[in-house]
Write a protein that holds these residues in place. Structure first.
Motif, PDB file in Angstrom:
ATOM      1  N   ARG A  91       3.105  -1.599   0.075  1.00  0.00           N
ATOM      2  CA  ARG A  91       3.962  -0.435   0.315  1.00  0.00           C
ATOM      3  C   ARG A  91       5.158  -0.786   1.190  1.00  0.00           C
ATOM      4  O   ARG A  91       6.278  -0.384   0.903  1.00  0.00           O
ATOM      5  CB  ARG A  91       3.141   0.697   0.958  1.00  0.00           C
ATOM      6  CG  ARG A  91       2.201   1.350  -0.036  1.00  0.00           C
ATOM      7  CD  ARG A  91       1.373   2.430   0.603  1.00  0.00           C
ATOM      8  NE  ARG A  91       0.467   1.866   1.602  1.00  0.00           N
ATOM      9  CZ  ARG A  91      -0.432   2.583   2.273  1.00  0.00           C
ATOM     10  NH1 ARG A  91      -0.534   3.884   2.052  1.00  0.00           N
ATOM     11  NH2 ARG A  91      -1.224   2.016   3.154  1.00  0.00           N
ATOM     12  N   ARG A  92       4.906  -1.545   2.243  1.00  0.00           N
ATOM     13  CA  ARG A  92       6.014  -1.863   3.150  1.00  0.00           C
ATOM     14  C   ARG A  92       7.089  -2.709   2.460  1.00  0.00           C
ATOM     15  O   ARG A  92       8.264  -2.314   2.457  1.00  0.00           O
ATOM     16  CB  ARG A  92       5.498  -2.551   4.418  1.00  0.00           C
ATOM     17  CG  ARG A  92       6.598  -2.885   5.372  1.00  0.00           C
ATOM     18  CD  ARG A  92       6.085  -3.303   6.740  1.00  0.00           C
ATOM     19  NE  ARG A  92       7.213  -3.636   7.582  1.00  0.00           N
ATOM     20  CZ  ARG A  92       7.692  -4.862   7.726  1.00  0.00           C
ATOM     21  NH1 ARG A  92       7.126  -5.880   7.110  1.00  0.00           N
ATOM     22  NH2 ARG A  92       8.738  -5.075   8.489  1.00  0.00           N
ATOM     23  N   PRO A  93       6.710  -3.874   1.852  1.00  0.00           N
ATOM     24  CA  PRO A  93       7.790  -4.640   1.205  1.00  0.00           C
ATOM     25  C   PRO A  93       8.494  -3.858   0.085  1.00  0.00           C
ATOM     26  O   PRO A  93       9.718  -3.912  -0.016  1.00  0.00           O
ATOM     27  CB  PRO A  93       7.083  -5.891   0.669  1.00  0.00           C
ATOM     28  CG  PRO A  93       5.635  -5.617   0.732  1.00  0.00           C
ATOM     29  CD  PRO A  93       5.418  -4.604   1.821  1.00  0.00           C
ATOM     30  N   LEU A  94       7.736  -3.126  -0.721  1.00  0.00           N
ATOM     31  CA  LEU A  94       8.378  -2.384  -1.821  1.00  0.00           C
ATOM     32  C   LEU A  94       9.326  -1.312  -1.279  1.00  0.00           C
ATOM     33  O   LEU A  94      10.431  -1.122  -1.780  1.00  0.00           O
ATOM     34  CB  LEU A  94       7.319  -1.747  -2.734  1.00  0.00           C
ATOM     35  CG  LEU A  94       6.547  -2.713  -3.637  1.00  0.00           C
ATOM     36  CD1 LEU A  94       5.400  -1.989  -4.340  1.00  0.00           C
ATOM     37  CD2 LEU A  94       7.469  -3.360  -4.664  1.00  0.00           C
ATOM     38  N   GLY A  95       8.857  -0.631  -0.221  1.00  0.00           N
ATOM     39  CA  GLY A  95       9.698   0.398   0.385  1.00  0.00           C
ATOM     40  C   GLY A  95      10.964  -0.195   0.976  1.00  0.00           C
ATOM     41  O   GLY A  95      12.054   0.360   0.835  1.00  0.00           O
ATOM     42  N   LEU A  96      10.807  -1.357   1.613  1.00  0.00           N
ATOM     43  CA  LEU A  96      11.986  -2.006   2.197  1.00  0.00           C
ATOM     44  C   LEU A  96      12.977  -2.426   1.117  1.00  0.00           C
ATOM     45  O   LEU A  96      14.181  -2.240   1.262  1.00  0.00           O
ATOM     46  CB  LEU A  96      11.560  -3.231   3.019  1.00  0.00           C
ATOM     47  CG  LEU A  96      11.027  -2.917   4.410  1.00  0.00           C
ATOM     48  CD1 LEU A  96      10.486  -4.190   5.065  1.00  0.00           C
ATOM     49  CD2 LEU A  96      12.119  -2.298   5.290  1.00  0.00           C
ATOM     50  N   TRP A  97      12.446  -2.960   0.000  1.00  0.00           N
ATOM     51  CA  TRP A  97      13.354  -3.356  -1.084  1.00  0.00           C
ATOM     52  C   TRP A  97      14.035  -2.135  -1.692  1.00  0.00           C
ATOM     53  O   TRP A  97      15.199  -2.201  -2.066  1.00  0.00           O
ATOM     54  CB  TRP A  97      12.605  -4.181  -2.139  1.00  0.00           C
ATOM     55  CG  TRP A  97      12.454  -5.602  -1.699  1.00  0.00           C
ATOM     56  CD1 TRP A  97      11.331  -6.202  -1.219  1.00  0.00           C
ATOM     57  CD2 TRP A  97      13.484  -6.594  -1.649  1.00  0.00           C
ATOM     58  NE1 TRP A  97      11.577  -7.506  -0.869  1.00  0.00           N
ATOM     59  CE2 TRP A  97      12.895  -7.770  -1.131  1.00  0.00           C
ATOM     60  CE3 TRP A  97      14.838  -6.615  -1.978  1.00  0.00           C
ATOM     61  CZ2 TRP A  97      13.614  -8.954  -0.941  1.00  0.00           C
ATOM     62  CZ3 TRP A  97      15.560  -7.792  -1.796  1.00  0.00           C
ATOM     63  CH2 TRP A  97      14.945  -8.940  -1.283  1.00  0.00           C
ATOM     64  N   ALA A  98      13.317  -1.040  -1.764  1.00  0.00           N
ATOM     65  CA  ALA A  98      13.943   0.202  -2.255  1.00  0.00           C
ATOM     66  C   ALA A  98      15.116   0.564  -1.349  1.00  0.00           C
ATOM     67  O   ALA A  98      16.209   0.916  -1.813  1.00  0.00           O
ATOM     68  CB  ALA A  98      12.926   1.337  -2.296  1.00  0.00           C
ATOM     69  N   PHE A  99      14.896   0.427  -0.049  1.00  0.00           N
ATOM     70  CA  PHE A  99      15.956   0.724   0.915  1.00  0.00           C
ATOM     71  C   PHE A  99      17.136  -0.237   0.746  1.00  0.00           C
ATOM     72  O   PHE A  99      18.295   0.176   0.738  1.00  0.00           O
ATOM     73  CB  PHE A  99      15.389   0.657   2.338  1.00  0.00           C
ATOM     74  CG  PHE A  99      16.434   0.582   3.413  1.00  0.00           C
ATOM     75  CD1 PHE A  99      17.275   1.663   3.659  1.00  0.00           C
ATOM     76  CD2 PHE A  99      16.590  -0.573   4.175  1.00  0.00           C
ATOM     77  CE1 PHE A  99      18.257   1.590   4.644  1.00  0.00           C
ATOM     78  CE2 PHE A  99      17.567  -0.653   5.153  1.00  0.00           C
ATOM     79  CZ  PHE A  99      18.400   0.435   5.387  1.00  0.00           C
ATOM     80  N   TYR A 100      16.840  -1.534   0.568  1.00  0.00           N
ATOM     81  CA  TYR A 100      17.933  -2.505   0.402  1.00  0.00           C
ATOM     82  C   TYR A 100      18.769  -2.169  -0.832  1.00  0.00           C
ATOM     83  O   TYR A 100      19.999  -2.163  -0.793  1.00  0.00           O
ATOM     84  CB  TYR A 100      17.398  -3.937   0.269  1.00  0.00           C
ATOM     85  CG  TYR A 100      16.614  -4.428   1.467  1.00  0.00           C
ATOM     86  CD1 TYR A 100      16.948  -4.019   2.755  1.00  0.00           C
ATOM     87  CD2 TYR A 100      15.545  -5.308   1.319  1.00  0.00           C
ATOM     88  CE1 TYR A 100      16.232  -4.466   3.857  1.00  0.00           C
ATOM     89  CE2 TYR A 100      14.823  -5.764   2.415  1.00  0.00           C
ATOM     90  CZ  TYR A 100      15.167  -5.337   3.678  1.00  0.00           C
ATOM     91  OH  TYR A 100      14.458  -5.782   4.757  1.00  0.00           O
ATOM     92  N   TYR A 101      18.086  -1.897  -1.948  1.00  0.00           N
ATOM     93  CA  TYR A 101      18.834  -1.631  -3.176  1.00  0.00           C
ATOM     94  C   TYR A 101      19.576  -0.294  -3.101  1.00  0.00           C
ATOM     95  O   TYR A 101      20.673  -0.157  -3.647  1.00  0.00           O
ATOM     96  CB  TYR A 101      17.904  -1.671  -4.400  1.00  0.00           C
ATOM     97  CG  TYR A 101      17.616  -3.090  -4.848  1.00  0.00           C
ATOM     98  CD1 TYR A 101      18.595  -3.847  -5.468  1.00  0.00           C
ATOM     99  CD2 TYR A 101      16.369  -3.677  -4.629  1.00  0.00           C
ATOM    100  CE1 TYR A 101      18.353  -5.157  -5.871  1.00  0.00           C
ATOM    101  CE2 TYR A 101      16.111  -4.979  -5.023  1.00  0.00           C
ATOM    102  CZ  TYR A 101      17.099  -5.715  -5.639  1.00  0.00           C
ATOM    103  OH  TYR A 101      16.859  -7.009  -6.024  1.00  0.00           O
ATOM    104  N   ALA A 102      18.985   0.679  -2.409  1.00  0.00           N
ATOM    105  CA  ALA A 102      19.680   1.960  -2.253  1.00  0.00           C
ATOM    106  C   ALA A 102      20.940   1.772  -1.400  1.00  0.00           C
ATOM    107  O   ALA A 102      21.991   2.352  -1.695  1.00  0.00           O
ATOM    108  CB  ALA A 102      18.756   2.992  -1.616  1.00  0.00           C
ATOM    109  N   SER A 103      20.836   0.915  -0.373  1.00  0.00           N
ATOM    110  CA  SER A 103      22.019   0.643   0.453  1.00  0.00           C
ATOM    111  C   SER A 103      23.086  -0.065  -0.368  1.00  0.00           C
ATOM    112  O   SER A 103      24.277   0.247  -0.273  1.00  0.00           O
ATOM    113  CB  SER A 103      21.652  -0.247   1.643  1.00  0.00           C
ATOM    114  OG  SER A 103      20.537   0.275   2.316  1.00  0.00           O
ATOM    115  N   LEU A 104      22.638  -0.993  -1.203  1.00  0.00           N
ATOM    116  CA  LEU A 104      23.572  -1.724  -2.067  1.00  0.00           C
ATOM    117  C   LEU A 104      24.270  -0.759  -3.031  1.00  0.00           C
ATOM    118  O   LEU A 104      25.481  -0.841  -3.263  1.00  0.00           O
ATOM    119  CB  LEU A 104      22.792  -2.783  -2.856  1.00  0.00           C
ATOM    120  CG  LEU A 104      23.608  -3.730  -3.716  1.00  0.00           C
ATOM    121  CD1 LEU A 104      24.380  -4.707  -2.844  1.00  0.00           C
ATOM    122  CD2 LEU A 104      22.699  -4.504  -4.669  1.00  0.00           C
TER     123      LEU A 104
END
Lengths: 247, 312
Positions: free
Chosen positions: A76-89
């Motif tokens: 959950r943590r890594p997937l959530g963080l990647w979601a955040f990275y891509y949303a920021s991008l």
């Protein structure tokens, strides 16, 4: 602390695989393979990827409920963080690449656009969750950490709403370019349903019953003599008996 | 309704003369940059002032260069095939455009079904138009075609006719996008009769001097450059003169977003897309969108005394 650090091949896989869409996207952008309208395509693709990661993150807990795979919870943590990275991008690509940080243009175009506000809410929620995702915050916030991180479901809901608002068409009348918000909404809905305590308990009970039946079957010599060579672990038999009794 | 004098501009006025002449030359050479070499190979000696890649470049009357054939033919909104703009070219490849007939009827004195060759027999002219998509991207496109007004003159609209309704071909076998249940097929569009009579409204049969490719609406489509792209209906099979404002596909899908008029207007906001600015395909910076897509002079008289906000 050390338990957190135990090797989890799934988590390693997620961290290796997650940047790949970024590499593909950047590669396509710089080799002119991102449609003839590359900036819009980059923005939209980053947004799609972000939603996919967010939905994968939301799917972890239901997957554990359905298939008893607690290791998945660690994703959950890594997937959530990647979601955040891509949303920021996604946001940076829109404001930076598309509008060149020209806020006069941007504001003129967006002051009345609901989807922009909904998108900003999504990103704000994801930022807060990403910021507090470290173990230090978990300890500091105690019980509240869990409460706070339930907001990820709200983030999922507003992300899907954002998607529904940017498509051409009308979701209420089921007309237009709807497959993306419908697909994302369905995954979100399924995840949410499996979070309802009553549903969750029922699913787990069913799962245990199925396993109990299987264990008891292998325990009955007349039915399956060979099973004696592989006796079921005592714990599972106990769970199985309990599940049957509760019937 | 106002039906004043129709402003008309010959195509030589739309394009700066120099560019126009170059274009004539280009048209004569019937091809891209390699045309000169090709002709030389055929035994035609290129003259001194033969078109070079530089002089072949086409531009609109504002001096902006035309988009490339590749761009115009590989980024298409044609939902009958797919919603993927890049996927249309491939899916439309085998779309049969012959035989093709266009039925012109409704409130007209001479209803008539035209064969596509009869439509190609109208005197064709080249016009370099801007196309502004409602999705906030735009292109400059060298079309070949003839004014819709000429066709309408032949069929003679009755005095009761106030609108023109267009219908796109529905070919389930070759148009996989028609399977989508989310659209009220067939694609329909419409214009007010005086808009349709405006000289800018062009029935298009070609692109870059070649036959129109299927992904761009072959064999015949409309180009109404002062309106958002979705008004420029593709692969037309039916043109009807009617009394009431006709139903149109995008207006039916989301009336609050896609008005009947759909005139390009940076001041009329749209809930999804920016309409104040746009990206010209091939450019990295946004540019400001022009009222009526830069065709105010030719069309603003059509809307005198009419609110462009409530009639968006």
């Amino acid at each position: 602390m050390t338990a957190e650090k135990t090797a989890n091949p799934l988590r390693t896989a997620v961290n290796i695989l997650s940047p790949i869409p970024l590499v593909v996207l950047v590669g396509a952008y710089f080799t002119n393979n991102l449609t003839i309208n590359p900036i819009q395509a980059a923005t939209q693709r980053a947004g799609d990827i972000a939603i996919i990661f967010l939905l994968l993150c939301l799917a972890c807990s239901p997957v554990n409920t359905l298939f008893d795979l607690p290791k998945v919870l660690k994703l959950r943590r890594p997937l959530g963080l990647w979601a955040f990275y891509y949303a920021s991008l996604h946001m940076l690509s829109y404001v930076g690449l598309d509008y060149g940080f020209n806020f006069a243009f941007f504001n003129q175009d967006h002051a009345d656009k609901l989807y922009v506000y909904v998108g900003l809410i999504t990103l704000t929620l994801l930022s807060a969750l990403a910021f507090t995702s470290r173990r230090w915050w978990k300890v500091k916030l105690g019980k509240n950490w869990k409460k706070l991180h339930k907001l990820v479901y709200l983030a999922g809901a507003v992300a899907v709403l954002h998607l529904a608002l940017v498509i051409k068409g009308n979701l209420l009348e089921l007309m237009g370019d709807l497959w993306k918000p419908i697909a994302a909404g369905s995954v979100l809905l399924a995840a949410l349903i499996l979070r309802i305590p009553a549903v969750k308990t029922w699913v787990i009970a069913q799962r245990q019953k199925i396993r109990a039946a299987r264990v008891l079957k292998t325990q009955t010599p007349s039915l399956q003599p060979a099973a004696l060579d592989h006796p079921a672990p005592a714990g599972e038999v106990r769970v199985a008996e309990k599940a049957l009794k509760s019937e | 309704m106002r039906t004043g004098k129709i402003p008309s501009i010959p195509s030589s006025e739309i394009t700066p003369e120099g560019v126009y002449l170059n274009r004539r030359q280009f048209m004569k050479l019937a091809g891209g940059a390699g045309a000169a070499a090709l002709l030389a190979a055929c035994g035609v000696q290129p003259t001194e002032n033969v078109a070079t890649p530089e002089t072949l470049s086409l531009a609109d009357e504002l001096g902006d260069p035309a988009n490339t054939f590749e761009q115009i033919t590989h980024y298409n909104n044609y939902y009958e095939f797919t919603t993927d703009k890049e996927g249309v070219a491939n899916l439309a490849e085998d779309f049969p455009t012959t035989p093709w007939q266009v039925e012109v009827g409704g409130l007209v004195q001479n209803p008539r079904t035209y064969d596509i060759d009869q439509l190609r027999a109208f005197q064709q002219e080249e016009r370099i138009y801007r196309l502004r998509c409602v999705e906030a991207w735009s292109m400059v496109i060298p079309w070949t075609g003839f004014p819709l007004a000429k066709l309408l003159a032949e069929v003679e609209p009755m005095t009761s006719a106030r609108y023109v309704a267009f219908t796109t071909k529905m070919d389930e076998e070759h148009m996989p996008g028609l399977k989508s249940p989310f659209y009220p097929w067939p694609y329909t569009e419409g214009l007010r009769l005086d808009e349709a009579m405006n000289d800018l409204a062009l029935l298009v049969t070609g692109l870059y001097g070649k036959d129109l490719p299927p992904q761009d609406g072959a064999p015949i489509r409309l180009a109404v450059p002062w309106k958002y792209g979705f008004k420029s209906v593709k692969s037309i099979v039916k043109i009807d003169l009617v009394e009431e404002m006709p139903e149109t596909l995008w207006n039916t899908v989301a009336a609050n977003e896609y008005g009947f008029y759909a005139n390009v207007n940076p001041d009329v906001h749209h809930p999804r897309w920016s309409q104040a600015t746009e990206r010209r395909i091939g450019e990295t910076k946004r540019r400001e969108t022009l009222l009526f897509n830069g065709y105010s002079e030719q069309v603003s008289a059509l809307y005198e005394g009419m609110s462009l906000y409530s009639n968006f």
